[in-house]
Design an enzyme around this catalytic site. Structure first.
Site, PDB file in Angstrom:
ATOM      1  N   LYS A 192       0.864  -1.184   0.000  1.00 22.15           N
ATOM      2  CA  LYS A 192       0.000   0.000   0.000  1.00 22.15           C
ATOM      3  C   LYS A 192       0.899   1.233   0.000  1.00 22.15           C
ATOM      4  O   LYS A 192       1.369   1.686   1.032  1.00 22.15           O
ATOM      5  CB  LYS A 192      -0.902   0.004   1.234  1.00 22.15           C
ATOM      6  N   GLY A 245       7.435   5.094   7.548  1.00 20.90           N
ATOM      7  CA  GLY A 245       6.736   6.367   7.669  1.00 20.90           C
ATOM      8  C   GLY A 245       6.976   7.020   9.005  1.00 20.90           C
ATOM      9  O   GLY A 245       8.028   6.836   9.630  1.00 20.90           O
ATOM     10  N   SER A 246       5.997   7.752   9.487  1.00 18.35           N
ATOM     11  CA  SER A 246       6.153   8.551  10.700  1.00 18.35           C
ATOM     12  C   SER A 246       5.995   7.699  11.956  1.00 18.35           C
ATOM     13  O   SER A 246       5.269   6.698  11.955  1.00 18.35           O
ATOM     14  CB  SER A 246       5.114   9.672  10.727  1.00 18.35           C
ATOM     15  N   GLU A 267      10.096   1.174  10.104  1.00 19.88           N
ATOM     16  CA  GLU A 267      11.177   2.083   9.723  1.00 19.88           C
ATOM     17  C   GLU A 267      10.611   3.495   9.803  1.00 19.88           C
ATOM     18  O   GLU A 267       9.833   3.919   8.953  1.00 19.88           O
ATOM     19  CB  GLU A 267      11.668   1.761   8.313  1.00 19.88           C
ATOM     20  N   CYS A 301      14.399  10.173   5.722  1.00 22.47           N
ATOM     21  CA  CYS A 301      14.400   9.831   7.147  1.00 22.47           C
ATOM     22  C   CYS A 301      15.800   9.914   7.742  1.00 22.47           C
ATOM     23  O   CYS A 301      15.947  10.133   8.953  1.00 22.47           O
ATOM     24  CB  CYS A 301      13.812   8.441   7.357  1.00 22.47           C
ATOM     25  N   GLU A 402      11.308  16.109  13.769  1.00 18.72           N
ATOM     26  CA  GLU A 402      11.715  15.821  12.391  1.00 18.72           C
ATOM     27  C   GLU A 402      11.044  16.831  11.457  1.00 18.72           C
ATOM     28  O   GLU A 402       9.827  16.981  11.450  1.00 18.72           O
ATOM     29  CB  GLU A 402      11.314  14.405  11.995  1.00 18.72           C
TER      30      GLU A 402
END
Length: 511
Positions: A192, A245-246, A267, A301, A402
């Site tokens: 996805k 992602g976050s 991750e 990232c 971030e």
């Protein structure tokens, strides 16, 4: 319509043709494009801020169809010999190479990444499938010398169906990063991608069929996270979840997976410290610092968003950094001279600007950038000049959160101990680097900074052969390398009695 818009529209249609023959964008399910059934989703060109394509959210029925196809396809895939699977993975890599320009252009237009970068990333995806193709027939278990009369051996086996969620900042790269090892281990993958950048991920599904991959082994869901994504990660057929992602979204996905006793690989984000000592080659450190934070418009990232500089060279290095930032080409991502394209989407653009403003309110000083470039190709879209912030303390929000944009915070330090302390004073632990001429110091710092990846006199070099992942809020589990492959396998222990007359340890055996 500007000439740049015309160029994008013309080339975009040409790049779409090999993957979406009828022009309809949908999910890749059971070897075909399946239109969605939900709300309309607009794809926005980050360089213009304008919609260029609309498709429908996949929704629950499409997810169910993908999962059903994945279960059936995985059985076919696992029944093949390891060598056969390896040959097909290699052919997928060849298909990616054959479609380099179309894939690179699709990525450029939908993600806003400079074409010079997307060409490199497409080739790295080909390398990923080629690397894991070589692993396919080399996965085997062990014979364990147990202290009984049994033959005990292990079998590495796939989970079955693995659901993968990938982000908008590097769509095709993260898709290949996860698909290749999952397939190598014998799984089927339901991917996805972000609803903002699904095109190249769906294209990988199309190319996999051309390479001979059985239907259902790769499914790609084009849809929203809170509908299609949740339906996929919580589906009964999902046996493992991989999320890139976050941290906020990752924690939610991990909690949902835990309800179904499904393991995860996460991750997540980073706030990496890039440390420059006074004895470093400052010119090399400068170009390294620029690549660490400004490449990809800082949407990485592992971005070196905290630049720690020894106080004795702070003014000199800061001046070099500002001069460099003011000369890096920002512009149309289709221009091969462009090094920094737009931020991917309006929400992220607003977040970056909000964090810059918050940093200024706390006392940080804008030394370079901080605003949209003047006119030209950057008049519209989500462009931001490479930004250098000085007078930053590590307790400021700009140094804690971030930012995911081309913004670097320069933080001074006096000695090695303070540099390590500042680097580790973060909830994240994804990456970091040190620039120094002292070999002993380089390895001490590498050993003491808590990060999953660390560079010495370098930055942002990664390869499919090497494991990648984070500590603390940057996630757990590993991608790439042998370690990433192991994340997609689970060991089975098999016991076989070899004694002619084994002793009876329990029960009654008649004479």
């Amino acid at each position: 319509m500007s000439s740049a818009d015309k160029l994008m529209t013309r080339d975009y249609a040409k790049a779409m043709a090999p993957f979406f023959a009828d022009g309809v964008v949908g999910s890749w399910v059971n070897g075909a494009i399946m239109p969605g059934e939900g709300v309309d989703i607009e794809l926005i060109d980050p360089a213009t801020g304008k919609a260029f394509l609309t498709f429908k959210d996949a929704g629950g029925d499409v997810v169910d169809a993908a999962m059903k196809a994945a279960v059936a396809g995985q059985r076919v895939w696992w029944a093949m010999t390891a060598a056969e699977r390896g040959r097909i993975l290699w052919k997928i890599g060849a298909q990616v190479r054959d479609h380099l320009e179309q894939l690179a252009l699709l990525e450029c237009v939908s993600a806003g990444k400079p074409i010079r970068d997307t060409r490199v990333e497409v080739l790295k995806v080909a390398e990923m499938f080629e690397y894991y193709a070589g692993w396919a027939d080399k996965l085997h278990g062990d014979v364990i010398p147990v202290p009984t009369s049994h033959l005990n051996y292990t079998r590495p086996e796939p989970y079955g169906v693995v659901t993968q969620v990938t982000p908008w900042n590097a769509p095709i790269f993260t898709a290949g990063w996860q698909l290749a090892p999952a397939l190598c281990a014998g799984n089927a993958a339901v991917l996805k991608p972000s609803e903002m950048t699904p095109l190249t991920s769906v294209a990988l599904g199309v190319l996999s069929k051309k390479a001979g991959l059985p239907d259902g082994v790769i499914s790609v869901l084009a849809g929203l996270g809170h509908t299609t994504g949740v339906a996929a990660t919580t589906h009964d057929a999902t046996r493992k979840v991989v999320f890139v992602g976050s941290p906020k979204t990752g924690s939610v996905i991990a909690a949902q997976a835990a309800q179904n006793i499904v393991p995860c690989v996460l991750e997540l984000g980073g706030k990496s410290a890039n440390i420059v000592f006074e004895d470093a080659d400052l010119k090399r450190a400068l170009t390294g610092a620029q690549a660490a934070i400004f490449s990809g418009a800082g949407q990485s990232c592992v971005a070196g968003s905290r630049l720690l500089v020894q106080r004795s060279v702070l003014d000199q290095f800061q001046e070099m950094l500002v001069t460099g930032a003011n000369h890096i080409p920002v512009g149309d991502p289709l221009d091969t001279a462009t090094q920094i394209g737009p931020i991917n989407n309006d929400a992220q653009y607003q977040t970056v600007n909000r964090l810059i403003a918050a940093g200024r309110a706390e006392g940080a000083e804008i030394l370079a950038g901080g605003a949209r470039p003047d006119g030209g190709a950057c008049a519209d879209g989500y462009f931001l000049r490479p930004t250098v912030l000085g007078n930053v303390r590590n307790d400021m929000s700009i140094a804690r959160d971030e930012i995911f944009g081309p913004v670097v915070s320069v933080i001074p330090f006096d000695d090695e101990a303070e540099a390590i302390a500042i680097a580790n004073d973060s909830k994240f632990g994804l990456a970091g680097a040190v620039w120094t001429g002292a070999v002993d110091r380089a390895h001490r710092v590498a050993a003491n900074v808590r990060a999953g990846t660390f560079w010495i006199n370098s930055y942002k070099t990664i390869n499919v052969m090497s494991p990648f992942g984070g500590f603390a809020h940057s996630g757990y589990g590993r991608s790439s390398g042998k370690e990433g492959l192991m994340e997609y396998m689970q060991p089975k222990s098999v016991w076989t009695e070899t004694a002619a007359n084994p002793p009876v340890a329990f029960g009654y055996a008649p004479e």
